[in-house]
Write a protein that holds these residues in place. Structure first.
Motif, PDB file in Angstrom:
ATOM      1  N   SER A 251       0.816  -1.210   0.000  1.00 34.14           N
ATOM      2  CA  SER A 251       0.000   0.000   0.000  1.00 34.14           C
ATOM      3  C   SER A 251       0.856   1.269   0.000  1.00 34.14           C
ATOM      4  CB  SER A 251      -0.928   0.006   1.221  1.00 34.14           C
ATOM      5  OG  SER A 251      -0.186   0.064   2.428  1.00 34.14           O
ATOM      6  N   LEU A 252       2.162   1.145   0.245  1.00 37.63           N
ATOM      7  CA  LEU A 252       3.068   2.289   0.210  1.00 37.63           C
ATOM      8  C   LEU A 252       3.535   2.557  -1.217  1.00 37.63           C
ATOM      9  CD1 LEU A 252       5.338   1.477   3.315  1.00 37.63           C
ATOM     10  CD2 LEU A 252       3.508   3.183   3.201  1.00 37.63           C
ATOM     11  N   PRO A 253       3.922   3.794  -1.523  1.00 40.87           N
ATOM     12  CA  PRO A 253       4.527   4.076  -2.834  1.00 40.87           C
ATOM     13  C   PRO A 253       5.836   3.307  -2.983  1.00 40.87           C
ATOM     14  CG  PRO A 253       3.876   6.110  -1.707  1.00 40.87           C
ATOM     15  CD  PRO A 253       3.755   5.013  -0.699  1.00 40.87           C
ATOM     16  N   THR A 254       6.094   2.777  -4.146  1.00 40.24           N
ATOM     17  CA  THR A 254       7.314   2.008  -4.389  1.00 40.24           C
ATOM     18  C   THR A 254       8.012   2.495  -5.649  1.00 40.24           C
ATOM     19  OG1 THR A 254       6.171   0.323  -5.698  1.00 40.24           O
ATOM     20  CG2 THR A 254       6.318  -0.047  -3.314  1.00 40.24           C
ATOM     21  N   VAL A 255       9.314   2.297  -5.665  1.00 36.72           N
ATOM     22  CA  VAL A 255      10.133   2.561  -6.849  1.00 36.72           C
ATOM     23  C   VAL A 255      11.012   1.340  -7.053  1.00 36.72           C
ATOM     24  CG1 VAL A 255      11.931   3.986  -7.871  1.00 36.72           C
ATOM     25  CG2 VAL A 255      10.120   5.057  -6.519  1.00 36.72           C
ATOM     26  N   GLY A 256      10.922   0.725  -8.225  1.00 38.20           N
ATOM     27  CA  GLY A 256      11.709  -0.467  -8.516  1.00 38.20           C
ATOM     28  C   GLY A 256      12.732  -0.213  -9.603  1.00 38.20           C
ATOM     29  N   VAL A 257      13.941  -0.669  -9.377  1.00 35.96           N
ATOM     30  CA  VAL A 257      15.018  -0.558 -10.351  1.00 35.96           C
ATOM     31  C   VAL A 257      15.509  -1.974 -10.637  1.00 35.96           C
ATOM     32  CG1 VAL A 257      17.270   0.437 -10.864  1.00 35.96           C
ATOM     33  CG2 VAL A 257      15.663   1.698  -9.408  1.00 35.96           C
ATOM     34  N   PHE A 258      15.424  -2.399 -11.889  1.00 35.33           N
ATOM     35  CA  PHE A 258      15.739  -3.786 -12.254  1.00 35.33           C
ATOM     36  C   PHE A 258      16.856  -3.846 -13.273  1.00 35.33           C
ATOM     37  CE2 PHE A 258      11.475  -3.859 -10.612  1.00 35.33           C
ATOM     38  CZ  PHE A 258      11.436  -5.020  -9.849  1.00 35.33           C
ATOM     39  N   ALA A 259      17.459  -5.019 -13.339  1.00 37.62           N
ATOM     40  CA  ALA A 259      18.538  -5.265 -14.292  1.00 37.62           C
ATOM     41  C   ALA A 259      18.449  -6.704 -14.762  1.00 37.62           C
ATOM     42  CB  ALA A 259      19.894  -4.982 -13.649  1.00 37.62           C
TER      43      ALA A 259
END
Length: 651
Positions: free
Chosen positions: A542-550
């Motif tokens: 339910s929290l804002p998220t930021v995902g960085v993938f490789a």
């Protein structure tokens, strides 16, 4: 009679005048000493002709006769009481001889025809003239006259089968640890490290020595050993074998040896439950009414698996086909059941439910077992992962051979034709042979009432201070502790790493360390040997998220992580070491895109623009960096730059 009255009228004035002196003489000489007075002082009464000498002489004779009669009465009374007292003592002293003779006679009559002896209450008979000269047998209690101080004892005769008495438990334990899980063992090890001669007693209601729980839903299911349920040994993803138990039995001493062990030690009292705490008296009561006192006490009672209310309200047939997964016995039961049925349904989409679904799905590929996983969220681990990653994980679980039913709200569970029928609120009906309810954990706070401990109304568990102390001489660790996190606020954590670190810190504080709990515990979950993640802090979808993938490489798997760290319990390779000035990768981060394949990456959870949680997706052995980011509590303008600290873009 008339003469007596006349004499009394003459003596009355004199009696009244000297009443005080008479009373003192009578009390002092007649009643107190029970003998005649040596003399009556005459200087205070006139005896001459003018003083009424004849009347005074009569008065003296009257008083003397009265004193003599009182003395005789007192003497006879005291003598009679002494005689009755002696007779009573003699009668009481003769009871054991009478009972001994009765017991001996009973055994001699019954022994030839019986293989076992039953203890019976024998009514008291008249005292025997002469007690038996034989060696007395244990006394049979008198059913009519035995009081509470005379406890019944069983009759024992040579050559007969008798029940062995329970082992003598230590009446006192300097360090008493309630609960036999990870937190208790970590505390015991910490106590012994700081106090090498410490005597530690662990009391657990389980029949097993302290063991780790994570393999019950992970590696044990992938073992090739058909006897794994008995040996409880498993191969880690890196191929190394280990036991689920922290230490072998030889590591511990017996509870009976605890009080006399020269160098102290750790003893485990199994299959016993603490049901009451007396915090003022520093003692506890077990379920068999045994009392054990302590100097310092740790409560590490863990939690109890929750169940669905519809199953609780269902009949016994439904409950017999339902498993609440938590202990070794639950693993053994589920392993046996899964080999003898055609269909099994896991209710729950969290860590435990997803791990069990994947493990059973792998097994189904060879056995033909139908594995169903249902949960109320839209995707697998929907309460933890952002929606796009939850959807990807759901597809991953399906490839393991699991039939996934999302958005499933259970309305009822019934048993029909030896099968369970699960009816959902949208009308769907699922038939299965067995149900695994993996819907969360309820902290075990049964001792709160008797111990007067505060239970947190929001998170559950015992509220403790920064040193994990609930009251004087009482600490709490593991799942049952609700502690205050200086960065994230009041929390309660249900993971292995928290149990290890909180137990270790509580043990140190029990020996006087007085350290605050500032550790940010991590947890991990594996969906088989190829996909896994580690997390720290508050991870809430339910929290804002930021995902960085490789793009992932061959080394970005749980199996590769254990090969590098040397352990399958990944938190064991983590410490509280702070990542000092981590060097960011020089490789530029690509723009964030949500593709269908998330090989590896970092997901940041934000609250008021500050990172409060981090998931390392197929990124391992970087937890000190994540721990430092949360500890700093700073706002970050570009989380892509922060992701470089984890070097996820390097091959």
């Amino acid at each position: 009679m008339l003469k007596c009255r006349t004499v009394w009228r003459k003596l009355a004035p004199l009696a009244r005048a000297s009443s005080t002196l008479c009373r003192q003489n009578v009390r002092r000489t007649g009643l107190h000493n029970a003998r005649l007075p040596a003399h009556v002082p005459g200087a205070h009464m006139a005896t001459g002709p003018g003083g009424g000498g004849r009347e005074n002489q009569l008065y003296v004779l009257l008083v003397g006769a009265t004193c003599l009669g009182g003395a005789i009465y007192a003497y006879r009374t005291v003598k009679g009481d002494q005689q009755r007292y002696d007779e009573r003592i003699a009668e009481i002293a003769s009871r054991p001889h009478r009972r001994t003779q009765q017991a001996t006679t009973s055994v001699q009559i019954e022994t030839p025809a019986a293989e076992t002896v039953e203890t019976e209450s024998v009514p008291e008979s008249e005292p025997q003239a002469t007690p038996s000269s034989e060696e007395p047998s244990p006394v049979v209690p008198d059913a009519e006259t035995a009081d509470s101080s005379e406890a019944p004892e069983p009759i024992q005769a040579e050559g007969l089968t008798t029940e062995q008495p329970s082992p003598a438990l230590p009446p006192h334990a300097p360090y008493l640890l309630i609960g036999g899980g990870t937190a208790s063992f970590a505390a015991a090890r910490s106590i012994r490290a700081r106090d090498p001669g410490a005597r530690v007693l662990i009391v657990t209601d389980e029949p097993d020595l302290p063991y780790m729980r994570p393999p019950l839903s992970k590696e044990l299911w992938f073992s090739d050993d058909p006897a794994v349920t008995e040996t409880l040994r498993f191969k880690q993803w890196n191929g190394k074998e280990r036991s689920i138990y922290f230490q072998p039995p030889s590591f511990y001493i017996t509870p009976e040896e605890l009080s006399t062990a020269e160098n102290g030690g750790v003893a485990v009292l199994t299959s016993k439950k603490v049901v009451h705490m007396d915090v003022r008296g520093n003692k506890v009561k077990l379920d068999d009414d045994t009392e054990i006192s302590y100097d310092k006490c740790l409560i590490a009672t863990g939690g109890i698996p929750r169940n669905l209310q519809v199953i609780d309200r269902a009949g016994d047939e439904v409950k017999q086909k339902t498993t609440l997964f938590r202990k070794i016995d639950d693993f053994r039961t589920l392993d046996k059941v899964s080999r003898n049925i055609k269909s099994i349904t896991v209710i729950g989409g969290g860590f435990l439910g997803s791990e069990l679904a994947c493990a059973l799905g792998r097994r189904s590929q060879d056995s033909g077992l139908e594995v169903i996983q249902m949960f109320p969220e839209k995707g697998n681990m929907g309460k933890v992962l952002p929606e796009y990653l939850s959807n990807w994980t759901t597809e991953k679980v399906k490839t393991e051979g699991v039939k996934v039913i999302p958005e499933a709200l259970v309305k009822s569970v019934t048993c029909k034709d030896d099968q369970l029928e699960i009816k959902l609120k949208d009308g769907r009906l699922i038939k299965t042979d067995h149900v695994v309810a993996a819907v969360g954990l309820e902290p075990n706070v049964d001792l709160a009432k008797s111990a007067g401990l505060e239970v947190d109304s929001d998170f559950g568990g015992y509220r403790v201070n920064a040193e994990l102390q609930a009251r004087s001489n009482i600490w709490v660790a593991g799942d049952a502790a609700c502690f205050y996190d200086i960065r994230l606020g009041r929390r309660r954590v249900e993971h292995h790493d928290h149990a290890v670190v909180s137990g270790r810190l509580a043990g140190e504080n029990m020996t006087g360390a007085n350290k605050p709990y500032w550790h940010q515990s991590m947890f991990w979950s594996d969906l088989g040997p190829d996909v896994g993640y580690e997390a720290i802090g508050i991870v809430d979808s339910s929290l804002p998220t930021v995902g960085v993938f490789a793009k992932a490489t061959a080394k970005d798997t749980p199996k590769a992580a254990t090969e590098e760290s040397g352990t399958g319990i990944r938190s064991e390779s983590e410490t509280e070491d702070v990542a000092s000035s981590p060097v960011a990768s020089s490789i530029p981060a690509p723009a964030e895109t949500h593709k269908d394949d998330y090989g590896k990456g970092v997901i940041f959870y934000l609250r008021d623009k500050v990172v409060v949680g981090i998931i390392l997706w197929n990124v391992f052995n970087r937890m000190p960096i994540a721990r430092k980011i949360i500890k700093d509590g700073e706002e970050h303008g570009d989380l892509n730059e922060v992701a470089k600290l984890f070097n996820i873009h390097e091959d």
